[in-house]
Design an enzyme around this catalytic site. Structure first.
Site, short mmCIF file in Angstrom:
data_model
loop_
_atom_site.label_atom_id
_atom_site.label_comp_id
_atom_site.label_asym_id
_atom_site.label_seq_id
_atom_site.Cartn_x
_atom_site.Cartn_y
_atom_site.Cartn_z
N SER A 1 -26.70 -37.10 25.66
CA SER A 1 -26.98 -38.17 25.10
C SER A 1 -27.99 -37.23 23.98
O SER A 1 -27.55 -36.08 23.52
CB SER A 1 -28.21 -39.02 25.21
OG SER A 1 -28.67 -40.39 24.11
N ASN A 2 -28.54 -37.84 22.46
CA ASN A 2 -29.10 -36.64 21.72
C ASN A 2 -30.42 -37.57 21.57
O ASN A 2 -30.67 -39.01 21.49
CB ASN A 2 -27.83 -37.04 20.75
CG ASN A 2 -27.53 -38.61 20.22
OD1 ASN A 2 -28.65 -38.92 19.64
ND2 ASN A 2 -26.15 -38.98 20.44
N HIS A 3 -30.97 -37.27 20.68
CA HIS A 3 -32.07 -38.09 20.09
C HIS A 3 -32.43 -38.47 19.05
O HIS A 3 -33.27 -38.99 18.38
CB HIS A 3 -33.22 -36.32 19.31
CG HIS A 3 -33.05 -35.16 20.09
ND1 HIS A 3 -34.14 -34.86 21.42
CD2 HIS A 3 -32.52 -33.92 20.42
CE1 HIS A 3 -34.05 -34.17 21.73
NE2 HIS A 3 -33.40 -33.75 21.27
N ALA B 1 -25.71 -42.99 16.50
CA ALA B 1 -25.06 -41.26 16.65
C ALA B 1 -23.90 -40.96 18.32
O ALA B 1 -25.27 -41.19 18.89
CB ALA B 1 -26.27 -40.34 16.97
#
Lengths: 230, 230
Positions: free
Chosen positions: A38-40, A105
């Protein structure tokens, strides 16, 4: 009737009668039943845009990856996990969509195969993970024969403007909201942001402010460009 | 004085004067400034154990990966991101630690190299990601010459008991708390859990209940085994 029409062109009525789809947050790409990539992304920018669009009179569908934000009032929220789920939710009813804002995102890649059981830690010191490119959601929308006014985001750590403009042209977008995630205090997981709006023939800097303030400014700019579009 | 001593052996005083380190939550292993590999651990079980240990009179250091839980009262919380950070926080002051409870869901692997800039999505349909094994935190603690009483967790989707016992022996642990994450409604991200306690010579099933209830039962069992240990 003329008075109503005029009023509708101001502020709160800027997007009245329009349908806006907004994607927000990260996606999660499963490696197995417990692990993921995943991402922030916190989803705050996308949620603020959805709120500002509703305030401007639009019907809003918010397509959200996993975030820790409550469902905002007066809009439809569709919750998804993966990029593939997000694409399906974006395409569902896209014919009725006037403006598509891709603030999520989205993970560029996902594991080629999801293991049904938890992968056991083996003796191997090194593991090769095979990833396959995810569908490009905003490009898929912008490639439709009757495409909505399509707004993409570009989170960059360098060469912001040149990457943004090449992305705009390559993906057939109408507008890019570019932000420099290498700057401390703005962007991912922060409450503030500063962005550069990049269209085919212009760039406009919106200086650092709260994501809520910025969202109102962005929706106003998007509405103006949308109303000016041929 | 005798009355005080006796009272301390009941319930709330079960761990008085003891220092307990507890790890909780997932770890995040950075791929680049925005992307990471993680897992679905909510940290609820570890936080509930930390609370139960404080209630039992222990001094508690809670070493927590990124979770959405407030810092519990009357304990020290150290927040970390990666497995390497978590190991460093675990080893800091380990000489004073009597009981180590490894409730965190530590990423087994991390990317070999973290990119300083965001990786650009290339033309490649397939990407190979090279991962390297992370340090095994609970095994590192259990390998210390003066090791604390060491409790590991095993989240499995099959063959729970046999995997748990082999893990116990391989890592030199005193106790394993095993749970079957393939069961719906318990474990990861859930408010309830059911576990099997596995020691060298016994197994005890603690049936499904709230994580808070289960944490009290676990701390009582751990304290009893710790006090019986040679």
């Amino acid at each position: 009737e003329l008075a109503q029409l005029t009023a509708a062109q101001f502020d709160t009525g800027l997007l009245s009668g329009k349908t806006v789809f907004i994607t927000a947050g990260p996606t999660r790409e499963a490696l197995d039943p417990v692990r993921y990539i995943s991402n922030h992304s916190s989803g705050k920018m996308g949620y603020a845009l959805a709120q500002a669009a509703v305030d401007a009179g639009a019907r809003v569908k918010l397509i959200s990856g996993p975030v820790n934000l409550p469902a905002p009032p007066r809009m439809e929220r569709v919750q998804v996990q993966s990029a593939q789920d997000m694409l399906a939710a974006a395409m569902d009813g896209i014919d009725s969509c006037d403006i598509f804002i891709a603030a999520a995102a989205v993970a560029d890649y996902r594991p080629t195969a999801v293991s049904e059981h938890k992968l056991k830690k083996g003796a191997e010191e090194i593991m090769e993970l095979r990833l396959v490119k995810n569908p490009d959601i905003v490009a898929s929308v912008a490639a439709l024969p009757r495409k909505p006014f399509t707004v993409g985001f570009a989170a960059e750590t360098r060469d912001l403007l040149s990457y943004a403009r090449s992305k705009l042209e390559r993906k057939n977008l109408d507008l890019i909201v570019a932000n420099d995630v290498s700057q401390p205090g703005i962007g991912f997981n922060s409450d503030e942001n500063a962005v550069t709006l990049v269209s085919r023939d212009a760039a406009l800097v919106l200086p650092q402010t709260s994501k809520r303030q910025l969202a109102s400014q962005l929706i106003r700019q998007i509405a103006e460009l949308y109303n000016r579009a041929p």
